[in-house]
Scaffold this motif. Structure first.
Motif, PDB file in Angstrom:
ATOM      1  N   UNK A 297       0.775  -1.260  -0.026  1.00 18.11           N
ATOM      2  CA  UNK A 297       0.128   0.048   0.067  1.00 18.11           C
ATOM      3  C   UNK A 297       0.832   1.203  -0.238  1.00 18.11           C
ATOM      4  N   UNK A 298       1.817   1.203   0.841  1.00 21.45           N
ATOM      5  CA  UNK A 298       2.639   2.473   1.095  1.00 21.45           C
ATOM      6  C   UNK A 298       3.834   2.552  -0.032  1.00 21.45           C
TER       7      UNK A 298
ATOM      8  N   UNK B 151       4.368   4.513  -3.507  1.00 22.93           N
ATOM      9  CA  UNK B 151       5.215   5.584  -3.675  1.00 22.93           C
ATOM     10  C   UNK B 151       6.242   5.352  -4.820  1.00 22.93           C
TER      11      UNK B 151
ATOM     12  N   UNK C 230      -2.510   6.555  -6.114  1.00 23.01           N
ATOM     13  CA  UNK C 230      -2.740   6.925  -4.865  1.00 23.01           C
ATOM     14  C   UNK C 230      -4.135   7.170  -4.317  1.00 23.01           C
TER      15      UNK C 230
ATOM     16  N   UNK D 208      -5.147   2.647  -1.095  1.00 27.03           N
ATOM     17  CA  UNK D 208      -5.954   2.520   0.215  1.00 27.03           C
ATOM     18  C   UNK D 208      -7.182   2.131   0.158  1.00 27.03           C
TER      19      UNK D 208
ATOM     20  N   UNK E 246      -6.488  -1.620  -0.149  1.00 23.07           N
ATOM     21  CA  UNK E 246      -6.042  -2.213   0.988  1.00 23.07           C
ATOM     22  C   UNK E 246      -7.023  -2.464   2.336  1.00 23.07           C
TER      23      UNK E 246
ATOM     24  N   UNK F  95       2.881  11.041   3.281  1.00 22.89           N
ATOM     25  CA  UNK F  95       3.080   9.717   2.431  1.00 22.89           C
ATOM     26  C   UNK F  95       4.427   9.473   2.171  1.00 22.89           C
TER      27      UNK F  95
ATOM     28  N   UNK G 102      -5.519   7.336   6.361  1.00 24.99           N
ATOM     29  CA  UNK G 102      -4.588   6.767   7.404  1.00 24.99           C
ATOM     30  C   UNK G 102      -4.072   5.589   7.009  1.00 24.99           C
ATOM     31  N   UNK G 103      -4.551   4.853   5.645  1.00 27.42           N
ATOM     32  CA  UNK G 103      -3.795   3.925   5.031  1.00 27.42           C
ATOM     33  C   UNK G 103      -2.479   4.488   4.373  1.00 27.42           C
ATOM     34  N   UNK G 104      -2.581   5.549   4.025  1.00 28.32           N
ATOM     35  CA  UNK G 104      -1.315   6.236   3.195  1.00 28.32           C
ATOM     36  C   UNK G 104      -0.191   6.687   4.093  1.00 28.32           C
ATOM     37  N   UNK G 105      -0.594   6.927   5.510  1.00 23.09           N
ATOM     38  CA  UNK G 105       0.501   7.684   6.268  1.00 23.09           C
ATOM     39  C   UNK G 105       1.153   6.407   7.324  1.00 23.09           C
TER      40      UNK G 105
END
Lengths: 116, 90, 165
Positions: A41-42, A46, A78, A82, A85, C71, C113-116
Motif C-alpha cells: 500500500x505505501x 510511492x 494514490x 488505500x 487495502x 506519504x 490513515x492507510x497512506x500515512x
C-alpha cells in the motif's frame, strides 16, 4: 538534456525502483497477512509514483511541452491503493485470516457497507 | 549519461519485486494474500511499462499502464467483494 | 441553475481530467472537456445525492501538503520496518473513535490513515463511530489515536463539516 535533469531523473528512477522492490520484499518477507498489507500500500505506491513522475519529466523535456498525463495514473494509484487495502483487510477479518496481533471482535451484525 | 546506467539497475530491482510478488501469489497461504499479491503484480507491471517507456523513449506504453491500473483496481475490488459476500453483483 | 449544473466542482474536475487524458491543451479539447464536465454530472446525478461543500479551501490545500509529506514519511517508515528483522515487529489493531459524520470525510480519513506512517484502516463499525486501524509497529496506542485525531481528523472536520450540523 542538461546534466541537472539527468541527475534528477536518475534519482527519481532509482528511488522509485528501490521502493517498488522494498514493497514486494515486505510482501514476501513479513509474517502475517495484516503486516504484509503495509508494504504494497505505501512503499510500492510511492515507488511507482516516483517512476511516473520521472516519466512525466522525461517526456516534458524531450518533447519540449508539458506531458502531464502520467499525473493521471499517479493520482489514480494514490486514490485506489488505500481503498483496495481497506477492502482486503475487511475481507481478511471477515474470513478470520490468522494474525500475529489479537483481532478485534466481529461486528454485531453483517459486514457493514463502509464509506468507501 | 547517468540515466543509461540507472535504467538497467531499475529493471533488475523491479523484476526482483515482480518475482517476489509472484512467489507470494503461488504460496498464499490464504485467499486475501493471493489477491494482495495479484494487486501488487499489477502495480509492478505498471512500473515495468513506465521504465520501458522511458528506456525506448516512446509514450505509447502509457495507455497500457493506465488500463492496467484501472482494470487492476476493479479486479481487486470485485475479488474482495466476492470474499466478503460470496457474490459480486447484488 | 441547480438543475442545469448540479455539481460545479465535479464538472471542473472532469474537464481537468479530460485535458490530462488527451495530454494537450487546445481550444477544441477545452470545449470538449467542458462539454463532458457538464454532461456527465447531469447523466449521473442520481449517484450524487449529497452536495459537497468545501468550507475552507485554504485548509484543504494545507491538508494536501501535510498528506504529501506524510506519504513520503510513511513510505520511508515502512521501508525501514521491512528491512529490519520482521520478528521484532509489534503489530496490533487499534480502535479509533470517530467524530466525523459525513461519508466523504470518513472515507477520506480512512484513505489518509492507510497512506500515512505505520497504519492501515481495516474496518468501519456498523454504527460508523469506530474505525479499526491496523498498526505495523505499535508504541503507544493512545498517542497514535491522539495523533490521528489531531493531525487528520480535525482539519477534515473543519473543511467538510463545520457549521453543517
Amino acid at each position: 538534456m542538461t546534466p541537472l535533469i539527468d541527475i534528477l531523473l536518475s534519482l527519481l528512477i532509482l528511488t522509485g525502483a528501490t521502493f517498488t522492490f522494498i514493497g514486494s520484499l515486505g510482501l514476501a518477507r513479513l509474517r502475517d497477512f495484516y503486516t504484509r498489507l503495509h508494504g504494497p500500500t505505501k512503499a510500492t505506491t510511492l515507488g511507482v509514483g516516483c517512476l511516473l513522475i520521472a516519466s512525466a519529466v522525461f517526456f516534458s523535456v524531450r518533447d519540449e511541452g508539458a506531458s502531464l498525463h502520467e499525473v493521471l495514473v499517479t493520482l489514480f494509484l494514490f486514490i485506489t491503493a488505500p481503498v483496495s487495502a481497506h477492502l482486503l483487510a475487511k475481507a481478511a477479518l471477515h474470513l478470520k485470516v490468522p494474525s500475529l496481533a489479537p483481532t478485534p471482535p466481529p461486528d454485531s451484525d453483517k459486514p457493514s457497507n463502509s464509506a468507501d | 549519461m547517468m540515466l543509461n546506467l540507472v535504467i538497467p539497475v531499475a529493471y533488475v530491482l523491479v523484476s526482483l519485486a515482480f518475482l517476489m510478488s509472484f512467489w507470494r501469489l503461488l504460496k498464499g497461504p490464504d485467499a486475501p494474500d493471493r489477491i494482495l499479491a495479484l494487486d501488487t503484480l499489477y502495480v509492478n507491471t505498471i512500473a515495468l511499462l513506465v521504465l520501458l517507456g522511458i528506456d525506448l523513449g516512446s509514450a505509447i506504453y502509457f495507455e497500457a499502464a493506465l488500463l492496467i491500473a484501472m482494470m487492476g483496481f476493479v479486479g481487486t475490488v470485485a475479488l474482495c467483494k466476492y470474499l466478503l459476500r460470496g457474490d459480486i453483483i447484488e | 441553475m441547480r438543475r442545469l449544473l448540479p455539481h460545479p466542482l465535479l464538472s471542473v474536475v472532469l474537464a481537468g481530467l479530460w485535458l490530462l487524458l488527451v495530454n494537450q491543451v487546445s481550444a477544441g479539447h477545452v470545449v470538449l472537456g467542458a462539454l463532458l464536465g457538464w454532461l456527465i454530472p447531469l447523466a449521473t446525478a442520481r449517484f450524487w445525492p449529497e452536495q459537497t461543500r468545501i468550507r475552507h479551501p485554504l485548509a484543504l490545500l494545507r491538508y494536501l501538503g501535510i498528506l504529501i509529506i506524510d506519504i513520503v514519511r510513511g513510505s520511508f517508515h515502512v521501508a525501514h520496518l521491512i528491512l529490519r528483522n520482521p520478528v521484532r515487529l509489534r503489530p496490533s489493531f487499534v480502535p479509533v473513535p470517530l467524530a466525523l459524520k459525513t461519508d466523504l470525510a470518513i472515507s477520506l480519513l480512512a484513505n489518509t490513515i492507510s497512506l500515512t506512517p505505520g497504519t492501515v484502516s481495516t474496518r468501519l463499525s456498523t454504527d460508523r463511530r469506530t474505525l479499526i486501524v491496523h498498526t505495523l509497529d505499535t508504541g503507544d496506542a493512545d498517542a497514535l489515536i491522539a495523533e490521528i485525531k489531531q493531525r487528520y481528523e480535525a482539519p477534515l472536520r473543519q473543511i467538510f463539516e463545520e457549521g453543517s450540523e
